[in-house]
Scaffold this motif. Structure first.
Motif, PDB file in Angstrom:
ATOM      1  N   GLU A  32     -26.145  17.372 -66.499  1.00 29.21           N
ATOM      2  CA  GLU A  32     -26.928  16.299 -65.884  1.00 29.21           C
ATOM      3  C   GLU A  32     -25.975  15.295 -65.227  1.00 29.21           C
ATOM      4  O   GLU A  32     -24.823  15.148 -65.661  1.00 29.21           O
ATOM      5  CB  GLU A  32     -27.812  15.615 -66.923  1.00 29.21           C
ATOM      6  CG  GLU A  32     -27.051  14.902 -68.015  1.00 29.21           C
ATOM      7  CD  GLU A  32     -27.968  14.297 -69.065  1.00 29.21           C
ATOM      8  OE1 GLU A  32     -29.168  14.146 -68.812  1.00 29.21           O
ATOM      9  OE2 GLU A  32     -27.455  13.971 -70.141  1.00 29.21           O
ATOM     10  N   LEU A  34     -23.840  12.060 -63.991  1.00 26.25           N
ATOM     11  CA  LEU A  34     -23.227  10.951 -64.728  1.00 26.25           C
ATOM     12  C   LEU A  34     -24.121   9.725 -64.698  1.00 26.25           C
ATOM     13  O   LEU A  34     -24.703   9.401 -63.665  1.00 26.25           O
ATOM     14  CB  LEU A  34     -21.893  10.577 -64.070  1.00 26.25           C
ATOM     15  CG  LEU A  34     -20.635  11.307 -64.527  1.00 26.25           C
ATOM     16  CD1 LEU A  34     -19.498  10.981 -63.590  1.00 26.25           C
ATOM     17  CD2 LEU A  34     -20.270  10.921 -65.944  1.00 26.25           C
ATOM     18  N   THR A  35     -24.235   9.044 -65.834  1.00 22.38           N
ATOM     19  CA  THR A  35     -24.917   7.745 -65.860  1.00 22.38           C
ATOM     20  C   THR A  35     -24.028   6.791 -66.642  1.00 22.38           C
ATOM     21  O   THR A  35     -23.060   7.214 -67.289  1.00 22.38           O
ATOM     22  CB  THR A  35     -26.286   7.835 -66.572  1.00 22.38           C
ATOM     23  OG1 THR A  35     -26.062   8.207 -67.944  1.00 22.38           O
ATOM     24  CG2 THR A  35     -27.199   8.854 -65.917  1.00 22.38           C
ATOM     25  N   ARG A  37     -24.807   5.316 -69.303  1.00 19.04           N
ATOM     26  CA  ARG A  37     -25.003   5.554 -70.735  1.00 19.04           C
ATOM     27  C   ARG A  37     -24.381   6.878 -71.180  1.00 19.04           C
ATOM     28  O   ARG A  37     -23.888   7.008 -72.285  1.00 19.04           O
ATOM     29  CB  ARG A  37     -26.505   5.560 -71.042  1.00 19.04           C
ATOM     30  CG  ARG A  37     -26.848   5.434 -72.507  1.00 19.04           C
ATOM     31  CD  ARG A  37     -28.313   5.084 -72.679  1.00 19.04           C
ATOM     32  NE  ARG A  37     -29.165   6.094 -72.058  1.00 19.04           N
ATOM     33  CZ  ARG A  37     -29.573   7.209 -72.681  1.00 19.04           C
ATOM     34  NH1 ARG A  37     -29.180   7.463 -73.904  1.00 19.04           N
ATOM     35  NH2 ARG A  37     -30.362   8.056 -72.064  1.00 19.04           N
ATOM     36  N   LYS A  38     -24.436   7.875 -70.281  1.00 15.57           N
ATOM     37  CA  LYS A  38     -23.911   9.193 -70.649  1.00 15.57           C
ATOM     38  C   LYS A  38     -22.757   9.569 -69.735  1.00 15.57           C
ATOM     39  O   LYS A  38     -22.939  10.202 -68.711  1.00 15.57           O
ATOM     40  CB  LYS A  38     -25.023  10.243 -70.561  1.00 15.57           C
ATOM     41  CG  LYS A  38     -26.049  10.116 -71.667  1.00 15.57           C
ATOM     42  CD  LYS A  38     -27.057  11.243 -71.603  1.00 15.57           C
ATOM     43  CE  LYS A  38     -28.038  11.151 -72.756  1.00 15.57           C
ATOM     44  NZ  LYS A  38     -29.121  12.134 -72.635  1.00 15.57           N
ATOM     45  N   LYS A  39     -21.583   9.182 -70.162  1.00 18.32           N
ATOM     46  CA  LYS A  39     -20.401   9.485 -69.364  1.00 18.32           C
ATOM     47  C   LYS A  39     -19.631  10.657 -69.935  1.00 18.32           C
ATOM     48  O   LYS A  39     -19.035  11.425 -69.213  1.00 18.32           O
ATOM     49  CB  LYS A  39     -19.481   8.253 -69.309  1.00 18.32           C
ATOM     50  CG  LYS A  39     -19.940   7.194 -68.313  1.00 18.32           C
ATOM     51  CD  LYS A  39     -18.891   6.115 -68.214  1.00 18.32           C
ATOM     52  CE  LYS A  39     -19.244   5.117 -67.118  1.00 18.32           C
ATOM     53  NZ  LYS A  39     -18.251   4.042 -67.004  1.00 18.32           N
ATOM     54  N   ARG A  40     -19.620  10.778 -71.272  1.00 18.28           N
ATOM     55  CA  ARG A  40     -18.834  11.829 -71.912  1.00 18.28           C
ATOM     56  C   ARG A  40     -19.439  13.206 -71.622  1.00 18.28           C
ATOM     57  O   ARG A  40     -20.658  13.369 -71.644  1.00 18.28           O
ATOM     58  CB  ARG A  40     -18.766  11.609 -73.419  1.00 18.28           C
ATOM     59  CG  ARG A  40     -17.895  10.452 -73.844  1.00 18.28           C
ATOM     60  CD  ARG A  40     -17.937  10.243 -75.348  1.00 18.28           C
ATOM     61  NE  ARG A  40     -17.301  11.340 -76.068  1.00 18.28           N
ATOM     62  CZ  ARG A  40     -17.949  12.193 -76.862  1.00 18.28           C
ATOM     63  NH1 ARG A  40     -19.248  12.105 -77.014  1.00 18.28           N
ATOM     64  NH2 ARG A  40     -17.292  13.151 -77.492  1.00 18.28           N
ATOM     65  N   ASP A  43     -21.846  14.478 -74.126  1.00 21.12           N
ATOM     66  CA  ASP A  43     -23.125  13.772 -74.251  1.00 21.12           C
ATOM     67  C   ASP A  43     -24.116  14.206 -73.179  1.00 21.12           C
ATOM     68  O   ASP A  43     -25.328  14.000 -73.313  1.00 21.12           O
ATOM     69  CB  ASP A  43     -22.930  12.252 -74.133  1.00 21.12           C
ATOM     70  CG  ASP A  43     -22.201  11.687 -75.343  1.00 21.12           C
ATOM     71  OD1 ASP A  43     -22.250  12.324 -76.405  1.00 21.12           O
ATOM     72  OD2 ASP A  43     -21.572  10.616 -75.209  1.00 21.12           O
ATOM     73  N   ARG A  44     -23.590  14.780 -72.113  1.00 17.86           N
ATOM     74  CA  ARG A  44     -24.455  15.143 -70.989  1.00 17.86           C
ATOM     75  C   ARG A  44     -25.153  16.481 -71.250  1.00 17.86           C
ATOM     76  O   ARG A  44     -24.552  17.420 -71.754  1.00 17.86           O
ATOM     77  CB  ARG A  44     -23.638  15.192 -69.692  1.00 17.86           C
ATOM     78  CG  ARG A  44     -23.185  13.797 -69.263  1.00 17.86           C
ATOM     79  CD  ARG A  44     -22.036  13.835 -68.296  1.00 17.86           C
ATOM     80  NE  ARG A  44     -22.415  14.462 -67.036  1.00 17.86           N
ATOM     81  CZ  ARG A  44     -21.544  14.802 -66.095  1.00 17.86           C
ATOM     82  NH1 ARG A  44     -20.249  14.583 -66.270  1.00 17.86           N
ATOM     83  NH2 ARG A  44     -21.958  15.350 -64.974  1.00 17.86           N
ATOM     84  N   LYS A  45     -26.434  16.536 -70.907  1.00 18.30           N
ATOM     85  CA  LYS A  45     -27.243  17.724 -71.198  1.00 18.30           C
ATOM     86  C   LYS A  45     -27.065  18.802 -70.118  1.00 18.30           C
ATOM     87  O   LYS A  45     -26.724  18.502 -68.983  1.00 18.30           O
ATOM     88  CB  LYS A  45     -28.721  17.333 -71.285  1.00 18.30           C
ATOM     89  CG  LYS A  45     -29.023  16.220 -72.295  1.00 18.30           C
ATOM     90  CD  LYS A  45     -28.853  16.686 -73.713  1.00 18.30           C
ATOM     91  CE  LYS A  45     -29.036  15.578 -74.735  1.00 18.30           C
ATOM     92  NZ  LYS A  45     -30.400  15.126 -74.873  1.00 18.30           N
ATOM     93  N   THR A  74     -27.072  19.658 -75.134  1.00 13.54           N
ATOM     94  CA  THR A  74     -25.696  19.544 -74.644  1.00 13.54           C
ATOM     95  C   THR A  74     -25.009  20.920 -74.673  1.00 13.54           C
ATOM     96  O   THR A  74     -25.527  21.864 -75.283  1.00 13.54           O
ATOM     97  CB  THR A  74     -24.875  18.583 -75.526  1.00 13.54           C
ATOM     98  OG1 THR A  74     -24.806  19.139 -76.854  1.00 13.54           O
ATOM     99  CG2 THR A  74     -25.508  17.206 -75.579  1.00 13.54           C
ATOM    100  N   GLU A 203     -12.269  14.975 -70.116  1.00 11.02           N
ATOM    101  CA  GLU A 203     -13.023  13.858 -69.533  1.00 11.02           C
ATOM    102  C   GLU A 203     -12.384  13.379 -68.226  1.00 11.02           C
ATOM    103  O   GLU A 203     -13.069  12.993 -67.284  1.00 11.02           O
ATOM    104  CB  GLU A 203     -13.092  12.674 -70.516  1.00 11.02           C
ATOM    105  CG  GLU A 203     -13.715  12.993 -71.848  1.00 11.02           C
ATOM    106  CD  GLU A 203     -15.200  13.284 -71.768  1.00 11.02           C
ATOM    107  OE1 GLU A 203     -15.824  12.995 -70.725  1.00 11.02           O
ATOM    108  OE2 GLU A 203     -15.733  13.832 -72.751  1.00 11.02           O
TER     109      GLU A 203
END
Length: 224
Positions: A32, A34-35, A37-40, A43-45, A74, A203
Motif C-alpha cells: 500500500e 506510503l502514509t 502513519r504507515k512508513k515502515r 507495517d504496510r499492507k 502485511t 527501509e
C-alpha cells in the motif's frame, strides 16, 4: 540430492517470500502507498493490483487468497499465513500446502528434475534429484558473477531478479551453497559483498529503486 535438508526450517518461508516477490514483479500485488502513519515496510499492507491469472498454479492460488481476505495483511503476516504458521484457526485456509512437492513435480515436467525412491533407514521417500544441471548451474553462476565479475556495489543497479534471488537464497539459508564451489579468496569476497548488501537497511533502500519494494519488504521480514 533430490530433497531439502531436514535441518533447514527456513526453506518453506523462503519459498513463500519468493511467491510474493514473483507476484509483485508480475504486477499482480504491491505494498500500500506510503502514509505518515504507515512508513515502515513491515507495517504496510499487501494490496491487490490485478487478479489476472499468471498461469502458475501456486502463484494463482496465492493471488486468490490475497483477493479473498477481508482485511489486507502485511508481508510478514502473509509469509506466516502461507506457511501455516498462524495462531488464528480462522486463517488456516490461507496455507499453501505441499509447496516443495508441487514445485518439484513442475520441475520434473520441465525435465530439470527426475523422480526416485530413496531409503532413509526407517522409511522410503520419494525424492527429486537434478537430472539436467544446466538450469541450476545457470542460477548459481548468475549469483556468483553478480557478486564477483559483475559487482556494481549498488543494489539499485542490480537486475531485480538477481537481487530477489540473492535475498531469497539468504532467507532460505542456502546462500553459502551458492559460493561453495569458489576458490577460498573468491568465496570470502562473494560472502563479504553479499553480507554488506544484505545488511543494508531495507527501509532506506526500498524507496530508491522502482519495483523493488516487495524484495526489500521480504528481506525486512526475514531480518526481523
Amino acid at each position: 540430492q533430490g530433497y531439502t535438508s531436514f535441518w533447514n526450517d527456513c526453506i518453506s518461508s523462503g519459498l513463500r517470500g519468493g511467491i510474493l516477490i514473483e507476484l509483485a514483479l508480475r504486477g499482480r500485488i504491491q505494498l500500500e502507498p506510503l502514509t505518515m502513519r504507515k512508513k515502515r515496510l513491515l507495517d504496510r499492507k499487501v494490496v491487490l493490483k490485478s487478479d489476472a491469472p499468471t498461469g502458475d498454479v501456486l502463484l494463482d492460488e496465492t493471488l486468490r487468497h490475497i483477493k479473498a481476505t477481508e482485511s489486507a495483511e502485511t508481508v510478514q503476516t502473509w509469509i506466516e499465513l502461507l506457511t501455516g504458521e498462524t495462531w488464528n484457526p480462522f486463517k488456516l485456509q490461507y496455507q499453501l500446502r505441499n509447496v516443495r512437492e508441487r514445485i518439484a513435480k513442475n520441475l520434473v515436467e520441465k525435465g530439470i528434475l527426475t523422480t526416485e525412491k530413496q531409503n532413509f533407514l526407517l522409511f522410503d521417500m520419494t525424492t527429486h534429484p537434478v537430472s539436467n544441471a544446466t538450469e541450476k548451474q545457470r542460477l548459481v553462476k548468475k549469483l556468483q558473477e553478480s557478486m564477483l565479475e559483475r559487482w556494481v556495489n549498488d543494489p539499485h543497479r542490480m537486475d531485480r531478479r538477481t537481487l530477489a534471488l540473492l535475498v531469497l537464497a539468504h532467507s532460505s539459508d542456502v546462500l553459502e551453497n551458492v559460493f561453495a564451489s569458489l576458490a577460498d579468496d573468491k568465496y570470502d569476497l562473494a560472502m563479504n559483498r553479499s553480507k554488506d548488501l544484505l545488511d543494508l537497511d531495507p527501509e532506506m533502500e526500498a524507496p530508491k529503486a522502482k519495483g523493488t519494494e516487495m524484495i526489500w519488504a521480504v528481506l525486512a521480514a526475514f531480518n526481523k
